[in-house]
Design an enzyme around this catalytic site. Structure first.
Site, mmCIF file in Angstrom:
data_model
loop_
_atom_site.group_PDB
_atom_site.id
_atom_site.type_symbol
_atom_site.label_atom_id
_atom_site.label_comp_id
_atom_site.label_asym_id
_atom_site.label_seq_id
_atom_site.Cartn_x
_atom_site.Cartn_y
_atom_site.Cartn_z
ATOM 1 N N GLU A 60 29.417 96.249 2.563
ATOM 2 C CA GLU A 60 28.920 95.216 1.657
ATOM 3 C C GLU A 60 27.987 95.782 0.595
ATOM 4 O OE1 GLU A 60 29.214 94.679 4.911
ATOM 5 O OE2 GLU A 60 30.445 92.871 5.083
ATOM 6 N N HIS A 129 25.431 85.199 13.092
ATOM 7 C CA HIS A 129 26.507 84.711 12.228
ATOM 8 C C HIS A 129 26.296 83.267 11.775
ATOM 9 C CE1 HIS A 129 28.460 88.273 13.871
ATOM 10 N NE2 HIS A 129 29.342 88.181 12.901
#
Lengths: 328, 331
Positions: A60, A129
């Protein structure tokens, strides 16, 4: 007007903007061959080819930085993070580079980039998450933060975001992707401006302010409150930066009460920012303290019963509004 | 300035290199003086000792090639043609600075000359440079990107991810590690398991090249080869250039972690002195070189005077530089 899903609305927005402007490209994990982790990019690789729909390794910070560098030098990237949780390993790129390049260069550089992904809890995906990141990014001058809750807003705001010359944090919702709603035809080319809240329901008794998934909870809670004789005005902020506090203030001056609902944690969040603005600009109009219904101040637990308690519920919203109306 | 393949360096070119290296040296010395006088604030990272790298690399590039650098960026900016006035005024926090006084020493930018900063987070700009290279390829432009960083950056994740992507996509980019031996105050043997950093290149699927960087012509020749590879579609090169900064990490660093003997030993390979000696060997007179030095002194004195007299940074520029498009409620 036709009805399509939130996910399809996003897909159309990306495709239309890629069709319109060759500088627009999509980059991220699984956006191409896999058709998107949440199928938002379905069909785009086949339509636009691998020059413009670019699969990346799990990196990322790397591909966010590549996007920012490409934006600085003239392209208009749409960077998909799979989920916003994973943006945290690219936080330095977003905060130190995307948000700072323009000021540090005395205005010489602009960073026209969109970072997009689902935000907040899904179902039982636990603490790492389930982040709702709006407070983190709305805190940063140099970024704009957008959080559409309906298919129409998703499409119109994403198109605006892609055409924006500034970096945009675009917060979608995993539990919103299947939501159906009316969206103008493709040739309408509807652009919804940043920084304009939408009044989703009118009412005279209490203002409810929300965005993203919480907007839908605010709506369902207001239906229950209506049965009890309390009519809420429900405002969907749509953008958290720029923040359309004028629409909120106008509503509070009418209802004299306000409850803010959001998934993310209470500490230092956009809800707290709104409370400050309301007390400054509508102090004399308030008949009760401003309420907040937020995600609880804990990392998200796995167990479904606990997860349901942590997120705002209709019951908590109803209770907060009744308290603001001194009926609790 | 552009070359690309023909690496023969004329005495005339070497003289130009000498002038630029001396300009950087004198710029840094006067910046240090101004810092001590309180005219420059914050951090000030001097390039003294590393001049041959910026100048040799700049000579290997075309004007439309992209360059990214860390916070030790004055030398690179000047070598790419940024006027000393604009660089010094930036250090002084003035409106005529290259970044309008918004960036300071660590954030010099000159987009007109394709110098894209000037970045303060170690390793954070490497992916940006890969992004510029990505853009050049996306737009099918014949442009190369050069990204400079220190050896300290080779241990951080941002570096690794950017190198991985650049290698995977065979981007037209040259990574130049200016190994000045110390990551702030920590010598490389205490930060890195290998001595030859170009061993990492293989893992990224790219070419490696490693050499000592006090000779501007050597830097130029090696950079030309790597830039040619990038331009020719052969992918990135990871270059490690051994160098040494003669001053501390920044002005607040007295550099007590290294001995005077060590510094003196490295000063024997002073790149400015080496170039001067080469020019004398090539038949250029001491007088001619003294004239160059005098002209450089004048240029830097003028830059200081300009920076002293320039108007202060403007609040309106600050407010206008946060966003391109502003909204009434944006803040």
């Amino acid at each position: 007007m036709r009805e399509i899903r939130y996910r399809e609305a996003l897909n159309e927005a990306i495709a239309e903007e890629m069709e319109r402007d060759e500088r627009v490209f999509l980059i991220g994990e699984e956006v191409g061959h896999y058709q998107g982790a949440y199928k938002v990019s379905a069909g785009l690789l086949e339509r636009f080819g691998d020059r413009r729909v670019i699969d990346t390794p799990i990196a990322e910070a790397g591909f966010a930085g590549v996007g920012i560098g490409a934006a600085m030098t003239g392209l208009r990237p749409v960077v998909e993070f799979m989920t916003w949780n994973f943006s945290l390993v690219a936080f330095d790129q977003i905060v130190n580079n995307a948000a700072k390049a323009r000021l540090m260069s005395g205005g010489a550089i602009s960073v026209p980039i969109v970072f997009r992904a689902p935000n907040g809890a899904a179902k039982q995906v636990a603490a790492q998450h389930s982040h709702a990141v709006e407070a983190l990014y709305a805190h940063i001058p140099g970024l704009y933060v957008v959080a559409p809750s309906t298919p129409r807003d998703a499409k119109g705001l994403l198109k605006t975001a892609i055409r924006s010359d500034d970096p945009i944090i675009f917060l979608e919702g995993e539990l919103l992707y299947n939501l159906k709603g009316e969206v103008p035809d493709a040739d309408a080319d509807e652009l919804i401006p940043l920084g304009e809240a939408r009044v989703g329901r009118e009412g005279a008794d209490c203002t409810l302010v929300a965005w993203g998934p919480s907007y839908h909870r605010a709506l369902s809670a207001s239906a229950k409150l209506s049965e009890q004789g309390i009519e809420c005005e429900v405002i969907d902020l749509r953008s958290l930066r720029p923040l359309d506090s004028a629409t909120v203030i106008e509503s509070v001056r009418k209802t004299n009460r306000c409850v803010i609902v959001h998934d993310t944690w209470p500490y230092g969040g956009p809800g707290a920012e709104l409370v400050d603005r309301i007390q400054r600009d509508a102090f004399d109009y308030l008949d009760a303290p401003i309420g907040r219904v937020t995600g609880h101040d804990v990392p998200m637990p796995y167990a479904s019963e606990l997860e349901a308690q942590v997120l705002p519920t209709d019951e908590r919203i109803v209770k907060a509004v009744r308290r603001a109306a001194y009926q609790e | 300035m552009a070359n690309g393949g023909d690496v023969a360096v004329s005495t005339e070119a070497l003289q130009a290199h000498y002038r630029m290296m001396q300009t950087i040296r004198r710029f840094e010395e006067e910046a240090a003086r101004a810092y001590a006088q309180g005219k420059i604030g914050g951090f000030l990272h001097l390039y003294i000792g590393q001049e041959a790298i910026a100048v040799g690399a700049a000579a290997a590039l075309r004007p439309d090639d992209y360059v990214f650098q860390t916070y030790r960026d004055h030398g690179t900016a000047l070598a790419l043609g940024m006027p000393a006035d604009a660089a010094m005024a930036e250090l002084f926090g003035k409106d005529t600075g290259c970044s309008r006084g918004m960036g300071g020493s660590m954030h010099l930018f000159d987009v007109e000359r394709n110098f894209y900063g000037g970045w303060g987070i170690v390793g954070g700009h490497v992916a940006l440079a890969a992004g510029a290279a990505f853009k050049a390829r996306y737009q099918r432009e014949d442009r190369v990107t050069v990204c400079f960083f220190g050896e300290g950056a080779t241990n951080i994740g941002g570096f690794h991810e950017a190198m991985s992507l650049a290698g995977l996509w065979k981007l037209p980019i040259v990574f130049v590690c200016e190994n000045n031996q110390y990551a702030m105050g920590t010598p490389m043997e205490r930060t890195t398991a290998i001595r030859d950093l170009t061993l990492k290149a293989q893992g990224y699927g790219m070419q490696g090249d490693r050499f000592e960087g006090s000779d501007v012509t050597r830097v130029y020749e090696h950079l030309c080869a790597a830039v040619d590879r990038a331009r020719g579609g052969e992918g990135p090169t990871f270059i490690e250039i051994e160098t040494y900064r003669f001053r501390g990490h920044s002005m607040s660093d007295p550099a007590k972690y290294r001995s005077q003997e060590e510094v003196d030993e490295h000063k024997k390979r002073d790149p400015v002195a080496i170039t001067r000696a080469q020019l004398i060997d090539a038949g250029v007179s001491e007088d001619a070189l003294d004239d160059v030095d005098a002209e450089v002194d004048e240029l830097i004195d003028a830059a200081i005077a300009h920076a002293d007299e320039a108007p202060p940074a403007k609040q309106q520029v600050m407010l206008d530089s946060v966003y391109v498009t502003t909204y009434p409620e944006a803040g």
